[in-house]
Design an enzyme around this catalytic site. Structure first.
Site, PDB file in Angstrom:
ATOM      1  N   GLU A 131     -34.821  35.628  11.546  1.00  0.00           N
ATOM      2  CA  GLU A 131     -35.181  34.351  10.905  1.00  0.00           C
ATOM      3  C   GLU A 131     -36.675  34.317  10.555  1.00  0.00           C
ATOM      4  OE1 GLU A 131     -33.999  30.666  12.895  1.00  0.00           O
ATOM      5  OE2 GLU A 131     -35.587  29.630  11.783  1.00  0.00           O
ATOM      6  N   ASN A 230     -31.593  31.305  20.581  1.00  0.00           N
ATOM      7  CA  ASN A 230     -31.341  29.992  21.195  1.00  0.00           C
ATOM      8  C   ASN A 230     -30.665  30.126  22.557  1.00  0.00           C
ATOM      9  OD1 ASN A 230     -28.349  28.844  20.948  1.00  0.00           O
ATOM     10  ND2 ASN A 230     -28.708  30.239  19.252  1.00  0.00           N
TER      11      ASN A 230
HETATM   12  S1  SF4 Z   1     -28.846  27.245  15.509  1.00  0.00           S
HETATM   13 FE1  SF4 Z   1     -27.194  26.791  14.066  1.00  0.00          FE
HETATM   14  S2  SF4 Z   1     -27.708  24.810  13.093  1.00  0.00           S
HETATM   15 FE2  SF4 Z   1     -29.536  25.617  14.128  1.00  0.00          FE
HETATM   16  S3  SF4 Z   1     -30.605  26.680  12.454  1.00  0.00           S
HETATM   17 FE3  SF4 Z   1     -29.397  28.229  13.560  1.00  0.00          FE
HETATM   18  S4  SF4 Z   1     -27.470  28.320  12.448  1.00  0.00           S
HETATM   19 FE4  SF4 Z   1     -28.497  26.453  11.796  1.00  0.00          FE
END
Ligand code: SF4
Length: 316
Positions: A131, A230
């Site tokens: 990203e 995440n």
């Molecule tokens: S975690 Fe999911 S909603 Fe958040 S930016 Fe990444 S793909 Fe998009």
């Protein structure tokens, strides 16, 4: 033999977010429309189970565009890609579909808008994460400077301290990012940024639910992949919020049962790219060893849905 009692706190929300759901559907639609093989540049989402499932349907995962034959469609992952990638696909006259999450695209647009206004950008993100590479690649080299920590802010060499903006990766730790933003605004009072940061709703909500349960559990299992930003942040958030043991598990076979010896309570959550079937697998593994009482810890309700194109079109 009687099983020891265990209270299992299940985080809500957990698991798939709207961006991941959309990206997976795009690959499935592409396979239906064009047949196998369909190429996917980078893991569509960071989860081996999901990637293996799509591979079985005929998706071929590659890291770079030059690994794709020009006569097969290629899909760009949810993390986003540098501008040069679709440009190169167009030059090679390839059929391509961009599955970048709309919340990542929003950050790309923000960065471009600041650039058009003559501002240099500071990106808060992790070096080497797709990203970060994608967002930095929206602008010419040198226009986006990367910082990972508060300490990095002190070493920043900017073109003009009065003409700066910042953007962030969407999957960062909310608390760490707030510290970096404070350091940036202390050093560059005129720096322009988004209202809060660019961390997405799914990342924020999953971190909040972990914080809500961390103080009352003996251990925490986060279902997610080691390369999922995440998911890794959820482990850190649990530890910082007072949970003495937090482990990232891809599936039940990863559980370190020795480390869980003697626990009376456990929290379970899942990163945004981890499917619910893997959460169920982990819960079932716990139920096989403990007399489990499940309690839901719901800190938010999510109803975000991103439109999946009804028909995948070949670019003009
Ligand atoms: S975690 Fe999911 S909603 Fe958040 S930016 Fe990444 S793909 Fe998009």
């Amino acid at each position: 033999m009687t099983k020891p009692p265990l209270t299992l706190y299940l985080a809500a929300p957990r698991g798939f977010c709207a961006g991941v759901d959309r990206a997976i559907k795009i690959v499935e639609m592409a396979l239906k429309k064009w047949g196998a093989p369909v190429y996917v540049r980078h893991e569509i989402v960071h989860n081996k189970y999901v990637v293996d499932g799509l591979r079985e349907l005929g998706a071929v995962f590659v890291e770079e565009l030059d690994e794709c034959p020009p006569d097969r469609p290629v899909i760009f992952s949810a993390h986003g890609v540098p501008k040069a990638v679709p440009a190169e696909a167009a030059r090679r006259e390839m059929v391509f579909v961009d599955a970048t999450c709309p919340l990542v695209s929003k950050v790309h647009i923000e960065a471009e808008r600041h650039h058009e206004n003559g501002l240099q950008i500071v990106m808060i993100g992790h070096t080497g994460h797709p990203e970060t590479i994608g967002t930095m690649g929206q602008l010419p080299e040198g226009e986006v400077l990367l910082v990972e920590t508060e300490a990095d802010v002190a070493g920043l060499e900017v073109r003009d301290p009065e003409r700066l903006a910042f953007v962030t990766q969407t999957t960062l730790s909310v608390d760490d990012t707030a510290g970096i933003v404070r350091a940036l605004t202390a050093r560059f009072p005129k720096i322009v940024g988004p209202h809060k940061e660019d961390i997405c709703y799914a990342t924020t909500n999953r971190q909040e639910s972990v914080k809500a349960m961390a103080g009352r559990i003996d251990a925490m299992l986060v279902v997610g992949a080691p390369n999922s930003s995440n998911s890794r942040r959820l482990v850190e958030v649990a530890e910082r919020a007072g949970c003495s043991y937090a482990q990232l598990v891809q599936r039940a076979t990863d559980i370190d049962w020795r480390a869980l010896e003697g626990i009376r309570s456990i929290g379970i959550t899942a990163g945004a790219s981890a499917p619910e079937v893997l959460v169920n697998e982990v819960v079932d593994a716990l139920k096989a060893r403990y007399d489990v009482t499940v309690e839901m810890v719901e800190t938010a309700r999510e109803n975000v849905e991103f439109k999946v194109p009804r028909v995948l079109r070949e670019p003009a």
